[in-house]
Design a protein around this motif. Structure first.
Motif, PDB file in Angstrom:
ATOM      1  N   ILE A 271       0.850  -1.310   0.129  1.00  0.00           N
ATOM      2  CA  ILE A 271      -0.186   0.004   0.120  1.00  0.00           C
ATOM      3  C   ILE A 271       0.921   1.344   0.197  1.00  0.00           C
ATOM      4  N   ALA A 272       1.817   1.263   0.632  1.00  0.00           N
ATOM      5  CA  ALA A 272       2.819   2.724   0.928  1.00  0.00           C
ATOM      6  C   ALA A 272       3.395   2.797  -0.321  1.00  0.00           C
ATOM      7  N   HIS A 273       3.915   1.687  -1.030  1.00  0.00           N
ATOM      8  CA  HIS A 273       4.602   2.048  -2.219  1.00  0.00           C
ATOM      9  C   HIS A 273       3.631   2.558  -3.405  1.00  0.00           C
ATOM     10  N   SER A 274       2.198   1.956  -3.472  1.00  0.00           N
ATOM     11  CA  SER A 274       1.468   2.288  -4.382  1.00  0.00           C
ATOM     12  C   SER A 274       0.860   3.764  -4.175  1.00  0.00           C
ATOM     13  N   VAL A 275       1.038   4.249  -3.214  1.00  0.00           N
ATOM     14  CA  VAL A 275       0.408   5.517  -2.673  1.00  0.00           C
ATOM     15  C   VAL A 275       1.671   6.861  -3.094  1.00  0.00           C
ATOM     16  N   LEU A 276       2.939   6.193  -2.834  1.00  0.00           N
ATOM     17  CA  LEU A 276       4.145   7.096  -3.038  1.00  0.00           C
ATOM     18  C   LEU A 276       4.630   6.920  -4.382  1.00  0.00           C
ATOM     19  N   GLY A 277       4.249   5.811  -5.080  1.00  0.00           N
ATOM     20  CA  GLY A 277       4.635   5.664  -6.528  1.00  0.00           C
ATOM     21  C   GLY A 277       6.105   5.374  -6.747  1.00  0.00           C
ATOM     22  N   ALA A 278       6.843   5.799  -7.708  1.00  0.00           N
ATOM     23  CA  ALA A 278       8.146   5.661  -7.933  1.00  0.00           C
ATOM     24  C   ALA A 278       9.084   6.251  -7.007  1.00  0.00           C
ATOM     25  N   ILE A 279       8.701   7.378  -6.529  1.00  0.00           N
ATOM     26  CA  ILE A 279       9.598   8.079  -5.406  1.00  0.00           C
ATOM     27  C   ILE A 279       9.882   7.222  -4.173  1.00  0.00           C
ATOM     28  N   GLY A 280       9.084   6.263  -3.941  1.00  0.00           N
ATOM     29  CA  GLY A 280       9.241   5.559  -2.726  1.00  0.00           C
ATOM     30  C   GLY A 280      10.427   4.584  -2.825  1.00  0.00           C
ATOM     31  N   ILE A 281      11.062   4.238  -4.089  1.00  0.00           N
ATOM     32  CA  ILE A 281      12.028   3.404  -4.269  1.00  0.00           C
ATOM     33  C   ILE A 281      13.300   3.931  -4.477  1.00  0.00           C
ATOM     34  N   THR A 282      13.353   5.332  -4.494  1.00  0.00           N
ATOM     35  CA  THR A 282      14.546   5.891  -4.954  1.00  0.00           C
ATOM     36  C   THR A 282      15.450   5.712  -3.623  1.00  0.00           C
ATOM     37  N   GLN A 283      16.779   6.253  -3.711  1.00  0.00           N
ATOM     38  CA  GLN A 283      17.608   6.258  -2.802  1.00  0.00           C
ATOM     39  C   GLN A 283      17.592   7.584  -1.841  1.00  0.00           C
ATOM     40  N   GLU A 284      16.994   8.576  -2.513  1.00  0.00           N
ATOM     41  CA  GLU A 284      16.736   9.735  -1.618  1.00  0.00           C
ATOM     42  C   GLU A 284      15.569   9.439  -0.743  1.00  0.00           C
ATOM     43  N   HIS A 285      14.660   8.562  -0.744  1.00  0.00           N
ATOM     44  CA  HIS A 285      13.405   8.663   0.130  1.00  0.00           C
ATOM     45  C   HIS A 285      13.673   7.422   1.044  1.00  0.00           C
ATOM     46  N   PRO A 286      13.316   7.540   2.274  1.00  0.00           N
ATOM     47  CA  PRO A 286      13.432   6.503   3.328  1.00  0.00           C
ATOM     48  C   PRO A 286      12.439   5.387   3.247  1.00  0.00           C
ATOM     49  N   LEU A 287      11.405   5.588   2.530  1.00  0.00           N
ATOM     50  CA  LEU A 287      10.250   4.485   2.523  1.00  0.00           C
ATOM     51  C   LEU A 287      10.907   3.040   2.220  1.00  0.00           C
ATOM     52  N   GLY A 288      11.880   2.964   1.049  1.00  0.00           N
ATOM     53  CA  GLY A 288      12.300   1.658   0.755  1.00  0.00           C
ATOM     54  C   GLY A 288      13.076   1.000   1.969  1.00  0.00           C
ATOM     55  N   LEU A 289      13.879   1.886   2.843  1.00  0.00           N
ATOM     56  CA  LEU A 289      14.691   1.476   3.903  1.00  0.00           C
ATOM     57  C   LEU A 289      13.769   0.396   4.987  1.00  0.00           C
ATOM     58  N   PHE A 290      12.500   1.342   5.200  1.00  0.00           N
ATOM     59  CA  PHE A 290      11.534   0.624   6.200  1.00  0.00           C
ATOM     60  C   PHE A 290      10.967  -0.829   5.532  1.00  0.00           C
ATOM     61  N   THR A 291      10.525  -0.535   4.243  1.00  0.00           N
ATOM     62  CA  THR A 291      10.020  -1.760   3.693  1.00  0.00           C
ATOM     63  C   THR A 291      11.050  -2.787   3.335  1.00  0.00           C
ATOM     64  N   ALA A 292      12.115  -2.443   3.150  1.00  0.00           N
ATOM     65  CA  ALA A 292      13.028  -3.633   3.092  1.00  0.00           C
ATOM     66  C   ALA A 292      13.403  -4.160   4.297  1.00  0.00           C
ATOM     67  N   ARG A 293      13.371  -3.410   5.252  1.00  0.00           N
ATOM     68  CA  ARG A 293      13.611  -4.290   6.661  1.00  0.00           C
ATOM     69  C   ARG A 293      12.220  -5.009   7.139  1.00  0.00           C
ATOM     70  N   LEU A 294      11.129  -4.574   6.565  1.00  0.00           N
ATOM     71  CA  LEU A 294      10.208  -5.598   7.011  1.00  0.00           C
ATOM     72  C   LEU A 294      10.022  -6.779   6.216  1.00  0.00           C
ATOM     73  N   HIS A 295      10.423  -6.748   5.024  1.00  0.00           N
ATOM     74  CA  HIS A 295      10.681  -8.122   4.154  1.00  0.00           C
ATOM     75  C   HIS A 295      11.920  -8.856   4.749  1.00  0.00           C
ATOM     76  N   GLU A 296      12.866  -8.082   5.183  1.00  0.00           N
ATOM     77  CA  GLU A 296      14.048  -9.052   5.615  1.00  0.00           C
ATOM     78  C   GLU A 296      13.590  -9.725   7.064  1.00  0.00           C
ATOM     79  N   TRP A 297      12.831  -8.822   7.829  1.00  0.00           N
ATOM     80  CA  TRP A 297      12.364  -9.649   9.154  1.00  0.00           C
ATOM     81  C   TRP A 297      11.465 -10.770   8.851  1.00  0.00           C
ATOM     82  N   ARG A 298      10.566 -10.499   7.746  1.00  0.00           N
ATOM     83  CA  ARG A 298       9.566 -11.676   7.390  1.00  0.00           C
ATOM     84  C   ARG A 298      10.195 -12.901   7.084  1.00  0.00           C
TER      85      ARG A 298
END
Length: 337
Positions: A271-298
């Protein structure tokens, strides 16, 4: 501990981990400096018994600290270090201030100890491994390391040739590394989900389309409502998973918490990446850091399938109880206190 102490820890950690520095802090050099500052706060010995110089708090109270660590984006394994220090102190090991990861090795027949995708392993100096009925404290520098699948700088897959160079070997049969990591990761995941919710809501309020914030559109509001619902559910499950009078979690409660947190994490990341779109996976935006950690913990310790199997087998083994009675009696937080 009081809410004021928890608030003080949160303020300190958010100051030490600003969003624009999270990627930088995943380098070993920056992480070492950060750990010295965090360890100096004193919270890392919260679970260590008072007779060993710690606070002697139960996991149920320390859960809030784990939640805050996940929310702040801390790349270091704070929860694992806290539990590891409690185990090591009870085994007579003197605390040397190290940051410690905890790992579940693959069940292989040889002498090699192989631990895949250990969160934060590239940033620590010690790893505590539950291997063949014993606990081994191993030096990370003695292991062959490959970059982690989700955080290539911070995490790693480790392999030791044997247990011969272990710094300490001790027995603690009732301590299960999978259950410990399930409870710790569920709490950290819940904190990360709250931060993702805040990032997503802020973006929806600031991003305009057709003359108004996208958060005003009904479709986006629906997505944000689901995101919030999942984050709250994971937070409640995390509290349940850490409900213990000691520092070791209940196996079934920990599996339940990790299963719910993992299910929520998949939906929240999408959901978060669908709302933010492409900006959420850029190096400059922190969203990708948090979602990557979620998937790692999973994917670490108890996966969704593994946790579901643990719960299912426990239900099948309890032939004297109905499903309702099992949930009421064994999956109630009061059962662990």
């Amino acid at each position: 501990m009081t809410d004021n102490i928890f608030d003080g820890f949160e303020r300190a950690l958010l100051d030490l981990c600003p969003l624009d520095q999270l990627r930088v802090q995943e380098s070993p050099e920056a992480a070492a400096i950060l750990w010295q500052r965090i360890d100096a706060l004193g919270y890392t010995d919260a679970l260590v018994a008072e007779r060993h110089g710690g606070a002697g708090l139960p996991l149920a109270q320390v859960q809030a600290l784990l939640y805050i660590a996940g929310k702040s984006g801390l790349s270091l394994p704070l929860g694992e270090t806290a539990v590891a220090r409690a185990l090591l102190a009870d085994a007579g090991y003197r605390n040397d201030g190290s940051c410690i990861a905890m790992a579940k090795p693959l069940p292989l027949g040889g002498a090699e100890i192989i631990c895949p995708d250990v969160p934060g392993a590239a940033l620590v100096s010690r790893v505590l491994v539950n291997w063949r009925g014993e606990w081994l404290l191993l030096a990370r520098e003695d292991a062959q390391a490959l970059p982690g699948g989700y955080r290539r700088q911070a995490s790693a897959s480790l392999q030791w040739a044997s247990a011969d160079r272990a710094l300490l070997v001790f027995s603690r049969p009732e301590a299960d590394v999978e259950s410990i990591c399930n409870a710790l990761h569920a709490a950290a995941m819940a904190g990360a989900m709250e931060r993702i919710l805040a990032i997503t809501v802020e973006y929806a309020q600031d991003r305009h389309a057709f003359g108004k914030p996208i958060g005003k559109f009904q479709a986006v509001q629906q997505e944000l409502a689901v995101l919030s619902e999942q984050a709250c559910s994971a937070a409640l499950a995390a509290r349940m998973g850490c409900m213990s009078a000691g520092y070791l979690p209940d196996r079934l409660l920990a599996a339940t918490a990790k299963l719910r947190a993992s299910e929520a994490a998949a939906r929240i990341a999408a959901i978060a990446h669908s709302v933010l779109g492409a900006i959420g996976i850029t190096q400059e935006h922190p969203l990708g850091l948090f979602t990557a950690r979620l998937h790692e913990w999973r994917a670490t310790a108890g996966t969704e399938l593994r946790c579901a199997k643990v719960l299912g087998q426990a239900i099948l083994d309890d032939s004297q109880s109905t499903l309702f009675d099992f949930v009421r009696n064994r999956l109630s937080p009061s059962a662990a206190l």
